[in-house]
Design a protein around this motif. Structure first.
Motif, short mmCIF file in Angstrom:
data_model
loop_
_atom_site.label_atom_id
_atom_site.label_comp_id
_atom_site.label_asym_id
_atom_site.label_seq_id
_atom_site.Cartn_x
_atom_site.Cartn_y
_atom_site.Cartn_z
N THR A 1 18.93 13.75 -5.45
CA THR A 1 17.97 15.19 -5.80
C THR A 1 16.65 14.96 -5.36
OG1 THR A 1 17.27 13.91 -7.69
CG2 THR A 1 18.90 14.91 -8.20
N PRO A 2 16.78 16.44 -5.45
CA PRO A 2 15.38 16.86 -4.37
C PRO A 2 14.57 15.88 -4.73
CG PRO A 2 16.56 18.98 -4.96
CD PRO A 2 16.91 17.78 -5.22
N ARG A 3 14.49 15.91 -5.94
CA ARG A 3 12.93 14.30 -6.56
C ARG A 3 12.92 13.80 -5.83
NH1 ARG A 3 11.66 13.90 -13.13
NH2 ARG A 3 9.94 12.38 -12.62
N THR A 4 14.09 12.53 -5.59
CA THR A 4 14.00 12.02 -5.42
C THR A 4 13.55 11.61 -3.97
OG1 THR A 4 16.68 11.02 -6.72
CG2 THR A 4 16.28 9.91 -4.94
N VAL A 5 14.01 12.55 -3.24
CA VAL A 5 13.66 13.17 -1.65
C VAL A 5 12.29 12.98 -2.14
CG1 VAL A 5 13.47 13.90 0.09
CG2 VAL A 5 15.62 13.48 -1.19
N ARG A 6 11.52 13.65 -2.61
CA ARG A 6 10.28 13.79 -2.65
C ARG A 6 9.74 12.34 -2.80
NH1 ARG A 6 11.19 18.54 -5.57
NH2 ARG A 6 11.39 20.18 -4.59
N TYR B 1 10.66 9.50 -2.39
CA TYR B 1 11.26 8.50 -1.12
C TYR B 1 9.92 8.79 0.08
CZ TYR B 1 15.59 6.98 -2.92
OH TYR B 1 16.71 6.70 -3.82
N HIS B 2 9.18 10.47 0.11
CA HIS B 2 8.28 9.90 0.49
C HIS B 2 7.16 9.80 -0.02
CE1 HIS B 2 10.34 12.87 3.56
NE2 HIS B 2 10.52 14.52 2.32
N GLN B 3 6.76 9.63 -0.77
CA GLN B 3 5.84 9.37 -1.65
C GLN B 3 5.33 7.69 -1.22
OE1 GLN B 3 5.68 10.64 -5.77
NE2 GLN B 3 5.17 12.39 -5.16
N LEU B 4 6.23 6.81 -1.42
CA LEU B 4 6.43 5.46 -1.19
C LEU B 4 6.21 5.26 0.31
CD1 LEU B 4 9.42 4.59 -3.91
CD2 LEU B 4 6.69 4.46 -3.73
N LEU C 1 9.29 5.46 2.47
CA LEU C 1 10.72 5.33 2.46
C LEU C 1 10.91 5.87 4.16
CD1 LEU C 1 12.31 4.24 -0.88
CD2 LEU C 1 11.12 2.06 1.31
N LEU C 2 11.50 6.87 3.62
CA LEU C 2 11.67 8.56 3.71
C LEU C 2 10.08 9.29 4.48
CD1 LEU C 2 14.47 9.91 4.69
CD2 LEU C 2 13.87 11.15 2.76
N PRO C 3 10.62 9.17 6.25
CA PRO C 3 9.37 9.41 6.89
C PRO C 3 9.12 11.55 6.79
CG PRO C 3 11.22 9.40 8.92
CD PRO C 3 11.38 8.33 7.41
N GLU C 4 7.90 12.16 6.21
CA GLU C 4 8.20 13.72 6.10
C GLU C 4 8.51 14.32 7.60
OE1 GLU C 4 7.28 15.09 3.97
OE2 GLU C 4 6.15 14.28 2.53
N PRO C 5 9.18 15.16 7.45
CA PRO C 5 9.66 15.95 8.17
C PRO C 5 8.62 17.40 8.78
CG PRO C 5 10.22 17.42 6.27
CD PRO C 5 9.82 15.51 5.71
N VAL C 6 8.31 17.92 10.19
CA VAL C 6 8.04 18.59 10.44
C VAL C 6 8.15 19.98 9.30
CG1 VAL C 6 7.74 18.08 12.63
CG2 VAL C 6 9.25 19.55 12.39
N ARG C 7 6.93 20.73 9.57
CA ARG C 7 7.37 22.38 8.49
C ARG C 7 6.81 23.18 9.61
NH1 ARG C 7 6.33 21.98 3.00
NH2 ARG C 7 5.29 19.40 2.44
N ARG C 8 7.84 24.14 8.66
CA ARG C 8 8.07 25.79 9.42
C ARG C 8 6.62 26.17 10.20
NH1 ARG C 8 13.85 27.08 8.10
NH2 ARG C 8 15.37 25.84 8.68
N ALA C 9 7.00 27.03 10.15
CA ALA C 9 5.28 28.00 10.14
C ALA C 9 5.67 28.74 9.03
CB ALA C 9 5.57 29.13 11.21
N ALA D 1 18.88 8.92 7.29
CA ALA D 1 17.92 7.36 6.59
C ALA D 1 18.08 7.91 5.56
CB ALA D 1 16.56 7.74 7.68
N LEU D 2 18.17 8.72 5.12
CA LEU D 2 17.72 9.00 3.48
C LEU D 2 19.65 8.47 2.77
CD1 LEU D 2 17.15 10.25 0.62
CD2 LEU D 2 18.23 12.07 1.38
#
Length: 266
Positions: free
Chosen positions: A13-18, A20-23, A25-33, A46-47
């Motif tokens: 789920t998207p919540r799981t991805v977030r 993993y970011h907080q922990l 485990l999964l690097p944060e991607p770059v953000r678009r404009a 990685a996920l």
């Protein structure tokens, strides 16, 4: 890819991805404009790996170790530890399945007591007790089930095996049924009812000498927190009978111990 697309691709789920970011485990991607995260194939790989590792039973802290570039432990080491943790769990599951098979067989044969699951010793005892409509008999069965959980296995086996011959004796069973009925008759009586003392003496007298050692210091036990809770489960006159019975049993046990000690010293 957007976060929802990445999550769907990896089966999370998207919540799981977030999370993993907080922990970390999964690097944060770059953000678009426009501020949205832009995930690439590296994030999906990685996920997917995180998901495979968690499905193996690794905790998230262990997954972090595996994924760390420099400070983490080798995957082989973590998997070895996981395997070592699983072995006793598998053995325990095997024992539980064997116990369930026994209970299923008892149920199939109609020998599983309504109070089950209970120990084999108590199941055998309950199976030998003649069914009764007495409320006190039902309460007695409940107390036996409680003892089944509280008494150490060795003492439990001695208690229930010691009771079985008497439960299987029709004359003894009939006498106990009569005592239950007299206890039931005290449901609305006060603790000073004149029937309390004689009934307590008859109940104490019905306990075989071979079970006296298990009674211990009944008077002291009745004054303990558990003993008080036990007595509170009865109506006032019934509780008075039980307390007096325990006192009489304790007196018998002490007298038997003194007599036995005197014989050994002679």
């Amino acid at each position: 890819m957007r976060i929802g697309e990445l999550a769907a691709l990896a089966g999370v789920t998207p919540r799981t991805v977030r999370h993993y970011h907080q922990l970390g485990l999964l690097p944060e991607p770059v953000r678009r404009a426009n501020g949205y995260r832009d995930y690439g194939l590296r994030h999906a790989v990685a996920l997917a790996r995180i998901r495979r590792l968690t499905e193996l039973g690794l905790g998230l802290a262990e997954v972090r170790d595996v994924l760390a570039d420099d400070a983490g432990r080798e995957l082989a080491e973590v998997l070895e530890e996981l395997d070592a943790d699983l072995r006793p769990q598998l053995a325990e599951l095997g024992e539980r399945r064997a116990r369930l098979a026994e209970l299923r067989e008892q149920a199939r044969l109609g020998r599983l007591p309504a109070e089950g699951p209970v120990s084999d010793e108590l199941a055998a005892l309950l199976g030998s007790i003649t069914p009764s409509d007495s409320p006190m008999a039902a309460k007695d069965r409940e107390h036996l089930v409680l003892l089944d959980s509280l008494v150490p296995p060795g003492q439990r086996a001695a208690l229930f095996e010691g009771l079985r011959p008497f439960a299987e004796d029709p004359a003894f069973a009939g006498r106990v049924q009569g005592l239950y009925e007299r206890l039931d008759a005290l449901a609305d009586a006060g603790p000073d009812d004149r029937r309390v003392e004689p009934l307590a003496r008859e109940l104490a007298g019905s306990v075989p000498d071979g079970l006296l050692a298990l009674a211990g210091d009944g008077g002291s036990r009745a004054d303990s927190a558990f003993g008080q809770a036990f007595l509170d489960d009865f109506a006032p006159a019934q509780a008075a009978v039980v307390r007096r019975m325990l006192e009489l049993l304790a007196d018998r046990a002490r007298a038997a111990a003194r007599h036995g000690g005197g014989e050994r010293r002679s």
